[in-house]
Scaffold this active site. Structure first.
Site, PDB file in Angstrom:
ATOM      1  N   ARG A  81      48.348  15.123  21.496  1.00 45.23           N
ATOM      2  CA  ARG A  81      48.311  14.930  20.047  1.00 45.23           C
ATOM      3  C   ARG A  81      48.648  13.488  19.690  1.00 45.23           C
ATOM      4  NH1 ARG A  81      52.049  18.353  15.884  1.00 45.23           N
ATOM      5  NH2 ARG A  81      53.699  17.226  16.979  1.00 45.23           N
ATOM      6  N   THR A 101      47.923  10.444  13.749  1.00 51.19           N
ATOM      7  CA  THR A 101      46.949  11.243  12.999  1.00 51.19           C
ATOM      8  C   THR A 101      47.159  12.739  13.154  1.00 51.19           C
ATOM      9  OG1 THR A 101      45.377  11.335  14.839  1.00 51.19           O
ATOM     10  CG2 THR A 101      45.264   9.417  13.380  1.00 51.19           C
ATOM     11  N   ASP A 149      60.127  20.594  21.138  1.00 49.22           N
ATOM     12  CA  ASP A 149      58.907  20.351  21.893  1.00 49.22           C
ATOM     13  C   ASP A 149      58.943  21.203  23.154  1.00 49.22           C
ATOM     14  OD1 ASP A 149      57.225  19.017  24.043  1.00 49.22           O
ATOM     15  OD2 ASP A 149      56.674  17.793  22.302  1.00 49.22           O
ATOM     16  N   ASP A 197      58.606  19.232  26.527  1.00 47.47           N
ATOM     17  CA  ASP A 197      59.805  18.483  26.884  1.00 47.47           C
ATOM     18  C   ASP A 197      60.912  19.396  27.367  1.00 47.47           C
ATOM     19  OD1 ASP A 197      58.726  16.030  26.317  1.00 47.47           O
ATOM     20  OD2 ASP A 197      59.541  15.901  24.286  1.00 47.47           O
TER      21      ASP A 197
END
Length: 210
Positions: free
Chosen positions: A105, A109, A201, A204
């Site tokens: 990602r 944006t 996340d 992560d």
């Protein structure tokens, strides 16, 4: 609210998900919990697999017994975090064919950028289960499903750990024919596109990276 969405509220799934949400849960436990939840979710995803009878002989007598019909299903991991779900489902369905869609990602944006795509042959004849722990904006998931359909897939299901309303709506708009199976529908996305309350996340936390 969303006819294409199934939230699996099994007590074991909900309990394990709470442990995963806890920020104090260490990486090794997080990975183990994700693998365990993926197996429980897989029962729901595969509930309606086609069956046929096969003649076998038990120690007592011959019988017609049910077995899975058709081509072996395809599991497609949306890298990198999808591998956490993939590992658990593969333990349950070790004969499944495996594919990978590499997307990351763009943090500016929030749009997906493709860097890898490798999937099994004859997707048009297989049930395809795409896996990714988080359905957040839905942009990466939609892009992955776009690629799978271009490769011939016609019967696709999407399995995730957490979903945000924005992601569910985006998937419905782009791919209303793809059912979503998840452990929880959370409240919303924050201004950075992360699920709230969420669990941070997933990649992560799974791999111990920041």
């Amino acid at each position: 609210m969303y006819e294409h969405l199934t939230v699996v509220k099994h007590p074991l799934i909900q309990h394990k998900l709470t442990l995963m949400r806890d920020e104090t849960t260490p990486t090794n436990h997080f990975r183990q919990l994700l693998r365990e939840i993926s197996q429980l979710l897989a029962y729901e995803v595969t509930r309606e697999l086609p069956m046929e009878n096969q003649r076998i002989k038990t120690p007592m007598q011959e019988m017609d017994a049910p077995v899975l019909a058709g081509r072996k299903l395809a599991l497609v991991s949306i890298l990198r975090a999808g591998n956490g779900l993939l590992d658990g489902v593969l333990e349950l369905i070790p004969s499944a064919r495996v594919g990978f869609v590499g997307l990351y990602r763009d943090e500016e944006t929030l749009e997906p950028v493709q860097y890898y795509f490798k999937v099994p042959e004859a997707l048009e004849d297989r049930l395809v289960i795409a896996v990714d722990p988080m359905l957040a904006t839905g942009n990466s998931s939609v892009a992955a499903i776009d690629l799978l359909k271009k490769a011939g897939a016609r019967d696709i299901r999407f399995m995730c750990l957490l979903a945000a309303p924005e992601g569910v709506a985006r998937m419905k708009e782009a791919h209303p024919d793809v059912p979503i199976i998840t452990a929880a529908l959370d409240e919303k996305l924050n201004d950075k596109g992360y699920i709230v309350p969420g669990l941070g996340d997933a990649g992560d936390r799974m791999f111990g990276t920041k």
